[in-house]
Design an enzyme around this catalytic site. Structure first.
Site, PDB file in Angstrom:
ATOM      1  N   LYS A  17      31.039 -16.449  32.589  1.00  0.00           N
ATOM      2  CA  LYS A  17      31.282 -15.713  31.333  1.00  0.00           C
ATOM      3  C   LYS A  17      30.632 -14.324  31.372  1.00  0.00           C
ATOM      4  CE  LYS A  17      29.369 -18.786  28.682  1.00  0.00           C
ATOM      5  NZ  LYS A  17      28.921 -19.737  29.732  1.00  0.00           N
ATOM      6  N   ARG A  92      29.245 -21.169  19.729  1.00  0.00           N
ATOM      7  CA  ARG A  92      28.904 -22.277  20.606  1.00  0.00           C
ATOM      8  C   ARG A  92      29.070 -23.621  19.924  1.00  0.00           C
ATOM      9  NH1 ARG A  92      25.772 -19.587  24.642  1.00  0.00           N
ATOM     10  NH2 ARG A  92      25.093 -21.021  26.257  1.00  0.00           N
ATOM     11  N   ARG A 126      21.848 -17.936  41.474  1.00  0.00           N
ATOM     12  CA  ARG A 126      22.000 -16.714  40.669  1.00  0.00           C
ATOM     13  C   ARG A 126      20.664 -15.974  40.561  1.00  0.00           C
ATOM     14  NH1 ARG A 126      23.926 -17.616  34.720  1.00  0.00           N
ATOM     15  NH2 ARG A 126      21.960 -18.768  34.647  1.00  0.00           N
ATOM     16  N   ARG A 159      16.276 -16.903  35.919  1.00  0.00           N
ATOM     17  CA  ARG A 159      16.052 -17.227  34.511  1.00  0.00           C
ATOM     18  C   ARG A 159      15.192 -18.478  34.356  1.00  0.00           C
ATOM     19  NH1 ARG A 159      21.978 -16.548  31.927  1.00  0.00           N
ATOM     20  NH2 ARG A 159      21.318 -18.492  30.925  1.00  0.00           N
ATOM     21  N   ARG A 170      21.985 -28.408  29.663  1.00  0.00           N
ATOM     22  CA  ARG A 170      22.830 -27.391  29.005  1.00  0.00           C
ATOM     23  C   ARG A 170      24.300 -27.777  29.095  1.00  0.00           C
ATOM     24  NH1 ARG A 170      20.914 -22.498  32.335  1.00  0.00           N
ATOM     25  NH2 ARG A 170      22.720 -21.455  31.414  1.00  0.00           N
TER      26      ARG A 170
HETATM   27  P1  AP5 Z   1      27.466 -16.122  35.178  1.00  0.00           P
HETATM   28  O1  AP5 Z   1      28.412 -14.989  34.975  1.00  0.00           O
HETATM   29  O2  AP5 Z   1      26.002 -15.851  35.016  1.00  0.00           O
HETATM   30  O3  AP5 Z   1      27.900 -17.390  34.295  1.00  0.00           O
HETATM   31  P2  AP5 Z   1      27.727 -17.677  32.744  1.00  0.00           P
HETATM   32  O4  AP5 Z   1      28.890 -18.501  32.335  1.00  0.00           O
HETATM   33  O5  AP5 Z   1      27.476 -16.393  32.000  1.00  0.00           O
HETATM   34  O6  AP5 Z   1      26.416 -18.578  32.786  1.00  0.00           O
HETATM   35  P3  AP5 Z   1      25.178 -18.634  31.805  1.00  0.00           P
HETATM   36  O7  AP5 Z   1      24.179 -19.559  32.463  1.00  0.00           O
HETATM   37  O8  AP5 Z   1      24.677 -17.253  31.475  1.00  0.00           O
HETATM   38  O9  AP5 Z   1      25.816 -19.256  30.564  1.00  0.00           O
HETATM   39  P4  AP5 Z   1      25.176 -19.849  29.312  1.00  0.00           P
HETATM   40  O10 AP5 Z   1      26.292 -19.859  28.366  1.00  0.00           O
HETATM   41  O11 AP5 Z   1      24.502 -21.149  29.513  1.00  0.00           O
HETATM   42  O12 AP5 Z   1      23.939 -18.841  29.015  1.00  0.00           O
HETATM   43  P5  AP5 Z   1      23.675 -17.845  27.815  1.00  0.00           P
HETATM   44  O13 AP5 Z   1      22.950 -16.694  28.353  1.00  0.00           O
HETATM   45  O14 AP5 Z   1      24.893 -17.638  27.004  1.00  0.00           O
HETATM   46  O15 AP5 Z   1      27.745 -16.707  36.648  1.00  0.00           O
HETATM   47  C1  AP5 Z   1      26.915 -17.714  37.202  1.00  0.00           C
HETATM   48  C2  AP5 Z   1      26.653 -17.409  38.691  1.00  0.00           C
HETATM   49  O16 AP5 Z   1      27.852 -17.591  39.421  1.00  0.00           O
HETATM   50  C3  AP5 Z   1      26.203 -15.964  39.001  1.00  0.00           C
HETATM   51  O17 AP5 Z   1      25.301 -15.984  40.054  1.00  0.00           O
HETATM   52  C4  AP5 Z   1      27.513 -15.253  39.376  1.00  0.00           C
HETATM   53  O18 AP5 Z   1      27.280 -14.158  40.263  1.00  0.00           O
HETATM   54  C5  AP5 Z   1      28.283 -16.371  40.051  1.00  0.00           C
HETATM   55  N1  AP5 Z   1      29.734 -16.322  39.816  1.00  0.00           N
HETATM   56  C6  AP5 Z   1      30.369 -15.949  38.674  1.00  0.00           C
HETATM   57  N2  AP5 Z   1      31.715 -16.083  38.827  1.00  0.00           N
HETATM   58  C7  AP5 Z   1      31.898 -16.551  40.103  1.00  0.00           C
HETATM   59  C8  AP5 Z   1      33.062 -16.882  40.856  1.00  0.00           C
HETATM   60  N3  AP5 Z   1      34.295 -16.753  40.341  1.00  0.00           N
HETATM   61  N4  AP5 Z   1      32.890 -17.325  42.124  1.00  0.00           N
HETATM   62  C9  AP5 Z   1      31.649 -17.442  42.663  1.00  0.00           C
HETATM   63  N5  AP5 Z   1      30.512 -17.134  41.991  1.00  0.00           N
HETATM   64  C10 AP5 Z   1      30.634 -16.692  40.731  1.00  0.00           C
HETATM   65  O19 AP5 Z   1      22.688 -18.727  26.882  1.00  0.00           O
HETATM   66  C11 AP5 Z   1      21.364 -18.999  27.278  1.00  0.00           C
HETATM   67  C12 AP5 Z   1      20.633 -19.720  26.165  1.00  0.00           C
HETATM   68  O20 AP5 Z   1      20.556 -18.878  24.992  1.00  0.00           O
HETATM   69  C13 AP5 Z   1      21.278 -21.017  25.643  1.00  0.00           C
HETATM   70  O21 AP5 Z   1      20.933 -22.129  26.441  1.00  0.00           O
HETATM   71  C14 AP5 Z   1      20.679 -21.093  24.222  1.00  0.00           C
HETATM   72  O22 AP5 Z   1      19.355 -21.526  24.267  1.00  0.00           O
HETATM   73  C15 AP5 Z   1      20.693 -19.629  23.791  1.00  0.00           C
HETATM   74  N6  AP5 Z   1      21.952 -19.261  23.139  1.00  0.00           N
HETATM   75  C16 AP5 Z   1      22.850 -18.334  23.590  1.00  0.00           C
HETATM   76  N7  AP5 Z   1      23.894 -18.239  22.752  1.00  0.00           N
HETATM   77  C17 AP5 Z   1      23.670 -19.124  21.751  1.00  0.00           C
HETATM   78  C18 AP5 Z   1      24.413 -19.510  20.610  1.00  0.00           C
HETATM   79  N8  AP5 Z   1      25.604 -18.957  20.333  1.00  0.00           N
HETATM   80  N9  AP5 Z   1      23.886 -20.455  19.791  1.00  0.00           N
HETATM   81  C19 AP5 Z   1      22.689 -21.024  20.052  1.00  0.00           C
HETATM   82  N10 AP5 Z   1      21.941 -20.713  21.142  1.00  0.00           N
HETATM   83  C20 AP5 Z   1      22.431 -19.767  21.995  1.00  0.00           C
END
Ligand code: AP5
Ligand code: ZN
Length: 213
Positions: A17, A92, A126, A159, A170
Site C-alpha cells: 500500500k 481500517r 523491509r 519499524r 496485524r
Molecule cells: P509496503 O509498501 O511497506 O506495504 P504496506 O502495505 O504499506 O505495509 P504496512 O506494513 O505499512 O501496512 P500496514 O497497513 O500494516 O501499516 P500502517 O503503517 O498503515 O511494502 C512492504 C514491503 O514489500 C516493502 O519492503 C516493499 O519494498 C516491498 N514490496 C512492496 N510491493 C512489492 C512487490 N510488488 N513485490 C515485491 N516487494 C514489494 O499502520 C501501522 C500501524 O499504525 C497499525 O498497526 C496501527 O497500529 C496504526 N494505524 C494505522 N492506520 C490506522 C487506522 N486507520 N486505524 C487504527 N490504527 C491505525
C-alpha cells in the site's frame, strides 16, 4: 472536488500500500496520506499523541477510532487535499469507513491482494527512511548504497512492528476488522481488486491501466 482523485488503498500489511500509494499520489498530484506514517511521525517527535499511541503500534493493535478519525478529518481539511488524496491505511474498519463516508461519498477503493505468508516475507526484509518515508526491500527494492536512503542519505531503519509474531497479529486484525470493508465497497460498486503479487513496477502499471491514468 474531482471525484476521480479520491482513493483509499486497502490490503493486508506488506501488500504494498505504502509503495503504490506514493506512486499513485505523485501521478495524480494529490497528497499521500498514511495514518501509519502520521502516527510514526508523532512517535518520533515524542508528542503527546505519539506517547499515547507508541505502545499500540508496537503491539500491532489499532489506534482508537476517535483519535484516528480526527487525525484524518484534520488532514483532509487541509488545502492540498481538496483536489483529491490517496489514503493509505485508512479506513481500517466499518466505523472509520462510515466516518469517511460522511465527508466524502466518492472515494474509489483499491484492494491490493497478497497472501499472509508473502506479506510476512516482504515485511521482514523491509527497511524504511524515518525522515522521508521511502520504503525499501533488501531483495526487491534495495537502496543504491546499502543501509542509506537514496533520497536524503538518512540511515535506514526497521519499524518497531515488524517482528514476525507482531506481523501475524496485524494480519489477524486485518482479516477480522479491515477485510469486511471489501464487501462494503464492493456493494457500493467502488472496489477495484489488484493482484499485489507481481513485481513493484508491474503492480504500478496494472493500477495505472485499470484507472486509465
Ligand atoms: P509496503 O509498501 O511497506 O506495504 P504496506 O502495505 O504499506 O505495509 P504496512 O506494513 O505499512 O501496512 P500496514 O497497513 O500494516 O501499516 P500502517 O503503517 O498503515 O511494502 C512492504 C514491503 O514489500 C516493502 O519492503 C516493499 O519494498 C516491498 N514490496 C512492496 N510491493 C512489492 C512487490 N510488488 N513485490 C515485491 N516487494 C514489494 O499502520 C501501522 C500501524 O499504525 C497499525 O498497526 C496501527 O497500529 C496504526 N494505524 C494505522 N492506520 C490506522 C487506522 N486507520 N486505524 C487504527 N490504527 C491505525
Ligand atoms: Zn529518506
Amino acid at each position: 472536488m474531482s471525484p476521480n482523485k479520491q482513493f483509499i488503498l486497502l490490503g493486508p500489511p506488506g501488500s504494498g500500500k505504502g509503495t503504490q500509494a506514493k506512486f499513485l499520489a505523485a501521478k495524480l498530484r494529490v497528497p499521500h496520506i498514511s495514518t501509519g506514517e502520521i502516527f510514526r511521525d508523532h512517535i518520533s517527535r515524542q508528542t503527546d499523541l505519539g506517547k499515547e499511541v507508541d505502545n499500540i503500534l508496537k503491539q500491532g493493535l489499532l489506534v482508537s477510532d476517535d483519535i484516528t478519525n480526527k487525525i484524518v478529518a484534520d488532514r483532509l481539511n487541509q488545502a492540498d487535499a481538496v483536489p483529491g488524496f490517496v489514503l493509505d491505511g485508512y479506513p481500517r474498519n466499518l466505523v472509520q469507513a462510515a466516518f469517511l463516508n460522511e465527508s466524502t461519498m466518492n472515494v474509489q477503493a483499491l484492494d491490493l491482494e497478497l497472501s499472509d505468508d508473502e506479506a510476512v516475507k516482504r515485511i521482514s526484509r523491509r527497511w524504511t527512511c524515518s525522515v522521508c518515508g521511502a520504503i525499501y526491500h533488501l531483495d526487491f527494492k534495495p537502496p543504491q548504497n546499502s543501509g542509506i536512503c537514496d533520497i536524503d542519505n538518512t540511515p535506514l531503519s526497521q519499524r518497531s512492528d515488524q517482528a514476525e509474531n507482531i506481523v501475524r497479529d496485524r494480519l489477524v486484525i486485518y482479516h477480522k476488522q479491515t477485510e469486511p470493508l471489501l464487501a462494503y465497497y464492493k456493494r457500493e460498486g467502488r472496489l477495484i481488486v489488484i493482484d499485489g503479487t507481481p513485481p513493484i513496477p508491474q503492480v504500478t502499471e496494472n493500477i495505472n491501466k485499470v484507472l486509465q491514468i
